[in-house]
Design a protein around this motif. Structure first.
Motif, PDB file in Angstrom:
ATOM      1  N   GLU A  76     104.171  14.696 -11.836  1.00 17.11           N
ATOM      2  CA  GLU A  76     103.430  14.556 -13.091  1.00 17.11           C
ATOM      3  C   GLU A  76     101.993  15.014 -12.867  1.00 17.11           C
ATOM      4  OE1 GLU A  76     104.030  10.523 -14.297  1.00 17.11           O
ATOM      5  OE2 GLU A  76     106.176  10.840 -14.603  1.00 17.11           O
ATOM      6  N   LEU A  77     101.687  16.199 -13.384  1.00 15.04           N
ATOM      7  CA  LEU A  77     100.365  16.777 -13.201  1.00 15.04           C
ATOM      8  C   LEU A  77      99.392  16.380 -14.301  1.00 15.04           C
ATOM      9  CD1 LEU A  77     101.401  20.336 -12.005  1.00 15.04           C
ATOM     10  CD2 LEU A  77     100.399  18.497 -10.628  1.00 15.04           C
ATOM     11  N   GLY A  78      99.882  16.211 -15.501  1.00 13.43           N
ATOM     12  CA  GLY A  78      99.016  15.884 -16.622  1.00 13.43           C
ATOM     13  C   GLY A  78      98.385  17.130 -17.227  1.00 13.43           C
ATOM     14  N   ASP A  79      97.633  16.932 -18.292  1.00 14.32           N
ATOM     15  CA  ASP A  79      96.970  18.042 -18.981  1.00 14.32           C
ATOM     16  C   ASP A  79      96.010  18.759 -18.033  1.00 14.32           C
ATOM     17  OD1 ASP A  79      98.294  17.490 -21.322  1.00 14.32           O
ATOM     18  OD2 ASP A  79      96.656  16.321 -22.194  1.00 14.32           O
ATOM     19  N   GLY A  80      96.069  20.078 -18.064  1.00 13.44           N
ATOM     20  CA  GLY A  80      95.192  20.877 -17.220  1.00 13.44           C
ATOM     21  C   GLY A  80      95.602  20.902 -15.766  1.00 13.44           C
ATOM     22  N   GLY A  81      96.779  20.392 -15.474  1.00 14.43           N
ATOM     23  CA  GLY A  81      97.224  20.312 -14.093  1.00 14.43           C
ATOM     24  C   GLY A  81      97.980  21.524 -13.580  1.00 14.43           C
ATOM     25  N   LEU A  82      98.284  22.482 -14.477  1.00 14.71           N
ATOM     26  CA  LEU A  82      99.040  23.668 -14.056  1.00 14.71           C
ATOM     27  C   LEU A  82      98.482  24.881 -14.771  1.00 14.71           C
ATOM     28  CD1 LEU A  82     101.473  24.851 -12.478  1.00 14.71           C
ATOM     29  CD2 LEU A  82     102.877  24.377 -14.487  1.00 14.71           C
ATOM     30  N   ASP A  83      98.042  25.869 -14.008  1.00 15.70           N
ATOM     31  CA  ASP A  83      97.455  27.068 -14.611  1.00 15.70           C
ATOM     32  C   ASP A  83      98.454  27.837 -15.467  1.00 15.70           C
ATOM     33  OD1 ASP A  83      98.937  28.051 -12.447  1.00 15.70           O
ATOM     34  OD2 ASP A  83      97.347  29.381 -11.723  1.00 15.70           O
ATOM     35  N   LEU A 126      97.034  29.264 -23.966  1.00 12.04           N
ATOM     36  CA  LEU A 126      95.900  30.077 -24.368  1.00 12.04           C
ATOM     37  C   LEU A 126      96.302  31.481 -24.833  1.00 12.04           C
ATOM     38  CD1 LEU A 126      92.818  29.767 -24.392  1.00 12.04           C
ATOM     39  CD2 LEU A 126      92.783  30.570 -22.032  1.00 12.04           C
ATOM     40  N   ALA A 127      97.510  31.903 -24.487  1.00  5.41           N
ATOM     41  CA  ALA A 127      97.947  33.289 -24.698  1.00  5.41           C
ATOM     42  C   ALA A 127      97.749  33.794 -26.124  1.00  5.41           C
ATOM     43  CB  ALA A 127      99.405  33.448 -24.282  1.00  5.41           C
ATOM     44  N   GLY A 141      90.982  35.371 -22.088  1.00  2.00           N
ATOM     45  CA  GLY A 141      90.790  34.098 -21.387  1.00  2.00           C
ATOM     46  C   GLY A 141      92.018  33.703 -20.589  1.00  2.00           C
ATOM     47  N   ALA A 142      93.184  33.877 -21.197  1.00  2.00           N
ATOM     48  CA  ALA A 142      94.432  33.569 -20.493  1.00  2.00           C
ATOM     49  C   ALA A 142      94.600  34.494 -19.294  1.00  2.00           C
ATOM     50  CB  ALA A 142      95.623  33.700 -21.438  1.00  2.00           C
ATOM     51  N   LEU A 183     104.414  38.190 -19.302  1.00  2.00           N
ATOM     52  CA  LEU A 183     103.311  37.573 -20.036  1.00  2.00           C
ATOM     53  C   LEU A 183     101.996  38.249 -19.672  1.00  2.00           C
ATOM     54  CD1 LEU A 183     102.052  35.428 -21.882  1.00  2.00           C
ATOM     55  CD2 LEU A 183     102.046  33.867 -19.909  1.00  2.00           C
ATOM     56  N   ARG A 184     101.782  38.500 -18.397  1.00  2.00           N
ATOM     57  CA  ARG A 184     100.546  39.143 -17.952  1.00  2.00           C
ATOM     58  C   ARG A 184     100.392  40.534 -18.578  1.00  2.00           C
ATOM     59  NH1 ARG A 184      98.753  40.028 -11.610  1.00  2.00           N
ATOM     60  NH2 ARG A 184      96.523  40.206 -11.997  1.00  2.00           N
ATOM     61  N   LEU A 185     101.473  41.298 -18.628  1.00  2.00           N
ATOM     62  CA  LEU A 185     101.425  42.626 -19.259  1.00  2.00           C
ATOM     63  C   LEU A 185     101.084  42.514 -20.741  1.00  2.00           C
ATOM     64  CD1 LEU A 185     104.471  44.384 -17.563  1.00  2.00           C
ATOM     65  CD2 LEU A 185     102.034  44.894 -17.215  1.00  2.00           C
TER      66      LEU A 185
END
Length: 161
Positions: free
Chosen positions: A92-99, A106-107, A113-114, A142-144
């Motif tokens: 359990e990472l929580g909000d903002g815990g995984l890029d 944000l995409a 920004g993403a 997604l990156r492309l």
């Protein structure tokens, strides 16, 4: 941001903002798999299948348990966020815990920004883990798309990059 895992580049674990070294390819893979599950339980069997896709050793279940135990030590004061449940594990990472989650969220709002969250090839060190290899393809796509969207936004705004 107490506990954060970054996978949009080489795996990075941050505990209270401080990078923590996670040695060993399998231990790193366990962290990546659990982080990508985003709070969902990952069965011990699924972890074994990911870590040893060509066939597990006889002590695979014990090895997974050992990797999880050592991973808890890396989490320091947040060790309790890596839990055992009914034959599986949950991180359990929580909000903002995984890029990855941040980039996906944000995409559609801010492609540039993403895109700025990437530090290299996502999940590149885990191509031998079938599930993470599939996730890698999705993140590459997604990156492309983000690059295209950011370029289009820059052109529309009258700037060039």
């Amino acid at each position: 941001m107490a506990l954060r895992v970054e996978l949009l580049g080489p795996l990075r674990l941050l505990v209270d903002g401080v990078p923590v070294d996670v040695p060993g390819s399998r231990r790193r893979a366990v962290l990546a798999i659990l982080a990508m599950a985003q709070g969902r339980e990952v069965s011990r069997t699924a972890l074994v299948d990911e870590l040893w896709p060509d066939g597990p050793p006889q002590d695979a279940a014990q090895a997974v348990q050992s990797h999880v135990s050592r991973l808890r030590r890396h989490l320091g004061p947040y060790a309790d966020r890596l839990r055992h449940r009914d034959g599986g594990y949950v991180l359990e990472l929580g909000d903002g815990g995984l890029d990855v989650t941040d980039a996906r969220r944000l995409a559609d709002l801010d492609a540039a920004g993403a895109l700025g969250l990437w530090r290299g090839d996502a999940l590149a060190e885990f191509v031998d883990c079938p599930g993470l290899a599939v996730e890698k393809v999705a993140l590459d796509e997604l990156r492309l798309r983000l690059r295209d969207d950011a370029t289009e936004a820059a052109v529309t705004a009258g700037t060039s990059r």
